[in-house]
Design a protein around this motif. Structure first.
Motif, PDB file in Angstrom:
ATOM      1  N   MET A 267       0.834  -1.206   0.000  1.00  0.00           N
ATOM      2  CA  MET A 267       0.000   0.000   0.000  1.00  0.00           C
ATOM      3  C   MET A 267       0.867   1.253   0.000  1.00  0.00           C
ATOM      4  O   MET A 267       0.464   2.281  -0.545  1.00  0.00           O
ATOM      5  CB  MET A 267      -0.957   0.003   1.194  1.00  0.00           C
ATOM      6  CG  MET A 267      -2.076  -1.008   1.071  1.00  0.00           C
ATOM      7  SD  MET A 267      -2.961  -0.995  -0.515  1.00  0.00           S
ATOM      8  CE  MET A 267      -3.731   0.587  -0.508  1.00  0.00           C
TER       9      MET A 267
ATOM     10  N   ILE B 197       1.546   1.956  -3.594  1.00  0.00           N
ATOM     11  CA  ILE B 197       0.365   2.509  -4.256  1.00  0.00           C
ATOM     12  C   ILE B 197       0.148   3.955  -3.819  1.00  0.00           C
ATOM     13  O   ILE B 197      -0.168   4.820  -4.639  1.00  0.00           O
ATOM     14  CB  ILE B 197      -0.871   1.633  -3.979  1.00  0.00           C
ATOM     15  CG1 ILE B 197      -0.681   0.264  -4.626  1.00  0.00           C
ATOM     16  CG2 ILE B 197      -2.144   2.292  -4.491  1.00  0.00           C
ATOM     17  CD1 ILE B 197      -1.725  -0.751  -4.238  1.00  0.00           C
ATOM     18  N   ASP B 198       0.333   4.229  -2.529  1.00  0.00           N
ATOM     19  CA  ASP B 198       0.243   5.617  -2.055  1.00  0.00           C
ATOM     20  C   ASP B 198       1.293   6.488  -2.727  1.00  0.00           C
ATOM     21  O   ASP B 198       1.032   7.635  -3.075  1.00  0.00           O
ATOM     22  CB  ASP B 198       0.422   5.675  -0.533  1.00  0.00           C
ATOM     23  CG  ASP B 198      -0.762   5.117   0.220  1.00  0.00           C
ATOM     24  OD1 ASP B 198      -1.828   4.924  -0.395  1.00  0.00           O
ATOM     25  OD2 ASP B 198      -0.614   4.863   1.431  1.00  0.00           O
TER      26      ASP B 198
ATOM     27  N   ILE C 244       2.675   6.074  -5.721  1.00  0.00           N
ATOM     28  CA  ILE C 244       2.269   6.308  -7.110  1.00  0.00           C
ATOM     29  C   ILE C 244       1.146   7.338  -7.165  1.00  0.00           C
ATOM     30  O   ILE C 244       1.174   8.262  -7.987  1.00  0.00           O
ATOM     31  CB  ILE C 244       1.821   4.974  -7.765  1.00  0.00           C
ATOM     32  CG1 ILE C 244       2.999   4.029  -7.908  1.00  0.00           C
ATOM     33  CG2 ILE C 244       1.162   5.223  -9.116  1.00  0.00           C
ATOM     34  CD1 ILE C 244       2.597   2.605  -8.255  1.00  0.00           C
ATOM     35  N   THR C 245       0.171   7.196  -6.304  1.00  0.00           N
ATOM     36  CA  THR C 245      -0.965   8.127  -6.282  1.00  0.00           C
ATOM     37  C   THR C 245      -0.510   9.530  -5.925  1.00  0.00           C
ATOM     38  O   THR C 245      -0.904  10.502  -6.577  1.00  0.00           O
ATOM     39  CB  THR C 245      -2.028   7.638  -5.277  1.00  0.00           C
ATOM     40  OG1 THR C 245      -2.387   6.297  -5.584  1.00  0.00           O
ATOM     41  CG2 THR C 245      -3.263   8.510  -5.319  1.00  0.00           C
TER      42      THR C 245
ATOM     43  N   SER D 295      -3.490   5.483 -10.606  1.00  0.00           N
ATOM     44  CA  SER D 295      -3.063   4.365  -9.761  1.00  0.00           C
ATOM     45  C   SER D 295      -3.862   3.108 -10.050  1.00  0.00           C
ATOM     46  O   SER D 295      -3.315   2.006 -10.043  1.00  0.00           O
ATOM     47  CB  SER D 295      -3.203   4.725  -8.284  1.00  0.00           C
ATOM     48  OG  SER D 295      -2.323   5.750  -7.958  1.00  0.00           O
ATOM     49  N   SER D 296      -5.148   3.273 -10.328  1.00  0.00           N
ATOM     50  CA  SER D 296      -5.956   2.087 -10.634  1.00  0.00           C
ATOM     51  C   SER D 296      -5.555   1.496 -11.978  1.00  0.00           C
ATOM     52  O   SER D 296      -5.583   0.275 -12.141  1.00  0.00           O
ATOM     53  CB  SER D 296      -7.448   2.405 -10.595  1.00  0.00           C
ATOM     54  OG  SER D 296      -7.831   3.190 -11.694  1.00  0.00           O
TER      55      SER D 296
ATOM     56  N   CYS E  89      -2.224  -0.353 -11.181  1.00  0.00           N
ATOM     57  CA  CYS E  89      -2.524  -1.572 -10.408  1.00  0.00           C
ATOM     58  C   CYS E  89      -3.294  -2.581 -11.248  1.00  0.00           C
ATOM     59  O   CYS E  89      -3.075  -3.788 -11.112  1.00  0.00           O
ATOM     60  CB  CYS E  89      -3.321  -1.211  -9.161  1.00  0.00           C
ATOM     61  SG  CYS E  89      -2.389  -0.286  -7.946  1.00  0.00           S
TER      62      CYS E  89
ATOM     63  N   ILE F 108     -10.629  -2.658  -8.884  1.00  0.00           N
ATOM     64  CA  ILE F 108      -9.462  -1.956  -8.348  1.00  0.00           C
ATOM     65  C   ILE F 108      -9.774  -0.487  -8.135  1.00  0.00           C
ATOM     66  O   ILE F 108      -9.422   0.098  -7.106  1.00  0.00           O
ATOM     67  CB  ILE F 108      -8.242  -2.171  -9.255  1.00  0.00           C
ATOM     68  CG1 ILE F 108      -7.786  -3.623  -9.137  1.00  0.00           C
ATOM     69  CG2 ILE F 108      -7.112  -1.216  -8.902  1.00  0.00           C
ATOM     70  CD1 ILE F 108      -6.721  -4.030 -10.105  1.00  0.00           C
TER      71      ILE F 108
ATOM     72  N   LEU G 148      -9.686   1.474  -4.514  1.00  0.00           N
ATOM     73  CA  LEU G 148      -8.859   2.656  -4.280  1.00  0.00           C
ATOM     74  C   LEU G 148      -9.699   3.865  -3.877  1.00  0.00           C
ATOM     75  O   LEU G 148      -9.280   4.659  -3.032  1.00  0.00           O
ATOM     76  CB  LEU G 148      -8.020   2.971  -5.516  1.00  0.00           C
ATOM     77  CG  LEU G 148      -6.853   2.022  -5.765  1.00  0.00           C
ATOM     78  CD1 LEU G 148      -6.151   2.366  -7.065  1.00  0.00           C
ATOM     79  CD2 LEU G 148      -5.870   2.039  -4.615  1.00  0.00           C
TER      80      LEU G 148
ATOM     81  N   TYR H  22      -9.073   5.897  -0.416  1.00  0.00           N
ATOM     82  CA  TYR H  22      -8.670   7.297  -0.345  1.00  0.00           C
ATOM     83  C   TYR H  22      -9.786   8.264   0.043  1.00  0.00           C
ATOM     84  O   TYR H  22      -9.508   9.381   0.457  1.00  0.00           O
ATOM     85  CB  TYR H  22      -8.047   7.740  -1.666  1.00  0.00           C
ATOM     86  CG  TYR H  22      -6.711   7.104  -1.907  1.00  0.00           C
ATOM     87  CD1 TYR H  22      -5.650   7.331  -1.047  1.00  0.00           C
ATOM     88  CD2 TYR H  22      -6.501   6.251  -2.977  1.00  0.00           C
ATOM     89  CE1 TYR H  22      -4.416   6.734  -1.257  1.00  0.00           C
ATOM     90  CE2 TYR H  22      -5.275   5.656  -3.200  1.00  0.00           C
ATOM     91  CZ  TYR H  22      -4.247   5.904  -2.330  1.00  0.00           C
ATOM     92  OH  TYR H  22      -3.031   5.309  -2.540  1.00  0.00           O
TER      93      TYR H  22
ATOM     94  N   SER I 213       4.029  -0.102 -16.497  1.00  0.00           N
ATOM     95  CA  SER I 213       3.004  -1.104 -16.206  1.00  0.00           C
ATOM     96  C   SER I 213       2.326  -1.586 -17.482  1.00  0.00           C
ATOM     97  O   SER I 213       2.007  -2.773 -17.604  1.00  0.00           O
ATOM     98  CB  SER I 213       1.970  -0.557 -15.224  1.00  0.00           C
ATOM     99  OG  SER I 213       1.197   0.466 -15.816  1.00  0.00           O
TER     100      SER I 213
END
Length: 140
Positions: free
Chosen positions: A2, A5-6, A8-9, A34-35, A38, A76, A80, A84, A121
């Motif tokens: 996480m 992911i945080d 990247i966001t 981010s989605s 991911c 996803i 997210l 958030y 990605s």
């Protein structure tokens, strides 16, 4: 996981704020970014696992690709948004403080990082798809 992911966001969020996006628009667009990242990575990991464990189930998934991609993307994105907007409303501001304390809040650095992560990605997903094709799985 996480934390990544945080990261990247927040990277995307801060880049958009540098371009003078409104706070709400920047946050939602960063969550979409981010989605997407991911989603591509999730599909690549699931493909590799199913290729080893059960190729016939992977073939079944590839018989209905639109449903698979849309469903995994929406799941996803939903998770997210829940994270958030409801569970951890402070995740992006906390990560933003980390970025500022380390001096990573430069616009060009944030843009390059966001672009490289998103394109990376997509490339990983493409190469996994090519590998899956080479193993005899036919796309629907």
């Amino acid at each position: 996981m996480m934390y990544m992911i945080d990261w990247i966001t927040c990277c995307c969020y801060m880049m958009l704020r540098k371009f003078h996006y409104a706070d709400w628009d920047a946050k939602y667009t960063a969550i979409l970014n981010s989605s997407a990242v991911c989603g591509f990575l999730f599909i690549a990991v699931v493909d590799m696992i199913l290729l080893i464990v059960s190729p016939e189930r992977l073939q079944y998934l590839y018989d209905y690709p639109r449903t698979r991609y849309l469903l995994s993307g929406f799941i996803i994105l939903f998770l997210l948004i829940i994270r958030y907007y409801y569970l951890r409303k402070d995740a992006i501001p906390l990560m933003e403080a980390v970025f500022k304390s380390k001096g990573w809040d430069k616009g060009w650095l944030l843009f390059v990082a966001s672009a490289v992560i998103l394109v990376g990605s997509i490339v990983i997903g493409f190469f996994v798809a090519q590998y899956v094709k080479s193993q005899g799985i036919v796309f629907g």
